[in-house]
Design a protein around this motif. Structure first.
Motif, PDB file in Angstrom:
ATOM      1  N   LYS A 265     -28.279 110.568  -8.984  1.00  0.00           N
ATOM      2  CA  LYS A 265     -28.165 110.559 -10.437  1.00  0.00           C
ATOM      3  C   LYS A 265     -27.660 111.895 -10.983  1.00  0.00           C
ATOM      4  N   THR A 266     -28.228 113.026 -10.529  1.00  0.00           N
ATOM      5  CA  THR A 266     -27.739 114.305 -11.064  1.00  0.00           C
ATOM      6  C   THR A 266     -27.047 115.188 -10.020  1.00  0.00           C
ATOM      7  N   ASN A 289     -21.068 108.235 -13.200  1.00  0.00           N
ATOM      8  CA  ASN A 289     -21.169 109.267 -14.251  1.00  0.00           C
ATOM      9  C   ASN A 289     -20.221 110.446 -13.952  1.00  0.00           C
ATOM     10  N   SER A 291     -19.893 113.301 -15.146  1.00  0.00           N
ATOM     11  CA  SER A 291     -20.426 114.668 -15.119  1.00  0.00           C
ATOM     12  C   SER A 291     -21.377 114.907 -13.944  1.00  0.00           C
ATOM     13  N   ALA A 292     -21.506 113.980 -13.033  1.00  0.00           N
ATOM     14  CA  ALA A 292     -22.435 114.184 -11.911  1.00  0.00           C
ATOM     15  C   ALA A 292     -21.750 113.979 -10.556  1.00  0.00           C
TER      16      ALA A 292
END
Ligand SMILES: *[C@@H]1O[C@H](CO)[C@@H](O)[C@H](O)[C@H]1NC(C)=O
Ligand SMILES: *[C@@H]1O[C@H](CO)[C@@H](O)[C@H](O)[C@H]1NC(C)=O
Length: 368
Positions: A265-266, A289, A291-292
């Protein structure tokens, strides 16, 4: 020249007599060491010779008797023979196995004593819905083939209490530890913490899923003895629903090899306080995502500064925009002894090498 089916059969028989153990394609070196033996159930201690990497020397209960867990019950103040706790706390070496499938809900964290193997092969064993495992101030522990999930803090404790706060497995000031073929998911705190200068550790063939803070190697920037920490993380599957810390490293050394990462996720690998991470032959699929996409995350230290890092990527495979930001210079190789050393395949092979991550279904009398 065409092969007659009978000739073909003769050839297969001849070849399998010359090489009595024929391993399925894609099996990794740990599995190839024992899974082909149909007599595994009568040679359980053979497993103790099969680790690779920094935890290679973990002998577990190899020199001891077999202890059979017959009941999932737990009485933490007066542990009874036949329970997991009674076996795990003995001083003598023990190879602990289970008479049948069971879900064990522990009353308090289980403090595993030295020279123990907890071996779930042949049955389905879960440690869940209570506090879980604590390997503290000991050496030579092997945990194999157990599901450890939904761990919660001990009564009256908050999450994060260094081992009693809802982690699946805490390795605290301990050495020669091997965690292999476990299923780890959904706990209140971390899945595996390696803290307080623990070293000589291999975490292999595990199936991690559905969790936030997966693996912490070193709990504080100020704990300088963690510079000694050496951990091998190989052939694991970091599956769906994981957020971060696969692993998060402080100060020490991690060789992260032939693992599969499925849409964190991150971030996947991060840390602070000058750790060294050698990422080799992993298979990284980034989340959607935008940005990840970065595998790596250089975290600020507790004092707010960004320190130097030594993290390298070699033969990793990247999908869905995943990328790794290398940093640092100087030595980054694991410098294994000859017995710790193992063959790391290119990242494209990692999915095949991890396809049996997590507990195996083993039937006595058959290759596992
Ligand atoms: C996307 O990733 C960023 C950076 O990790 C994070 O802050 C954000 O919450 C993520 N968005 C979603 C929808 O998960
Ligand atoms: C790992 O766990 C997930 C979630 O329970 C499961 O879907 C998967 O089949 C397991 N094993 C492997 C090798 O992916």
């Amino acid at each position: 020249m065409a092969f007659h089916p009978l000739m073909m059969m003769t050839l297969v028989v001849v070849v399998s007599c010359l090489f009595p153990r024929v391993y399925p394609v894609g099996q990794n070196p740990i599995d190839a060491c024992w899974r082909g033996n149909p007599n595994w159930a009568n040679n359980r201690a053979e497993l103790a010779d099969c680790a690779v990497g920094f935890g290679k020397d973990a002998v577990g209960g190899k020199q001891g008797r077999v202890y059979v867990v017959t009941t999932p019950e737990d009485d933490a103040t007066n542990p009874k023979p036949g329970t997991l706790r009674y076996g795990a706390i003995q001083i003598e070496p023990l190879w602990i196995i289970f008479a049948r499938d069971m879900v064990i809900r522990l009353e308090s964290a289980l403090m595993i004593n030295q020279f123990k193997t907890i071996d779930g092969r042949g049955v389905k064993v879960e440690i869940a819905f209570g506090p879980c495992l604590n390997i503290k101030d000991v050496s030579h522990v092997i945990v194999h083939g157990i599901g450890i999930h939904n761990c919660v803090p001990e009564a009256g404790r908050a999450a994060g209490g260094q081992g009693r706060g809802g982690d699946a497995i805490v390795i605290f000031a301990s050495s020669n530890v091997w965690i292999d073929h476990c299923y780890l998911a959904s706990c209140a705190d971390g899945l595996i913490d390696v803290i307080h200068a623990s070293t000589g550790i291999t975490i292999s063939n595990n199936n991690f899923t559905r969790h936030d803070k997966v693996m912490l190697l070193g709990h504080r920037d100020a704990n300088k003895p963690d510079k000694e920490m050496k951990v091998t993380i190989a052939f694991n599957r970091f599956g769906e629903g994981l957020t971060q810390r696969m692993p998060r490293v402080r100060l020490g050394y991690a060789h992260v090899a032939n693992n599969v990462y499925q849409k964190w996720k991150t971030y996947a690998i991060g840390g602070s306080s000058d750790p060294t991470v050698f990422s080799e032959g992993n298979h990284f699929t980034a989340p959607d995502n935008a940005s990840a996409k970065q595998v790596t995350k250089r975290l600020k230290t507790e004092k707010g500064g960004l320190q130097s890092w030594n993290w390298r990527s070699s033969r990793d495979r990247f999908w869905n925009g995943a990328y790794f930001l290398p940093a640092g210079h100087g030595t980054f190789l694991p410098l294994y002894s000859p017995s710790q050393k193992f063959k790391v395949a290119p990242g494209a092979s990692a999915p095949a090498l991890t396809s049996d991550a997590g507990p195996l279904t083993c039937i006595p009398g058959k290759p596992c």
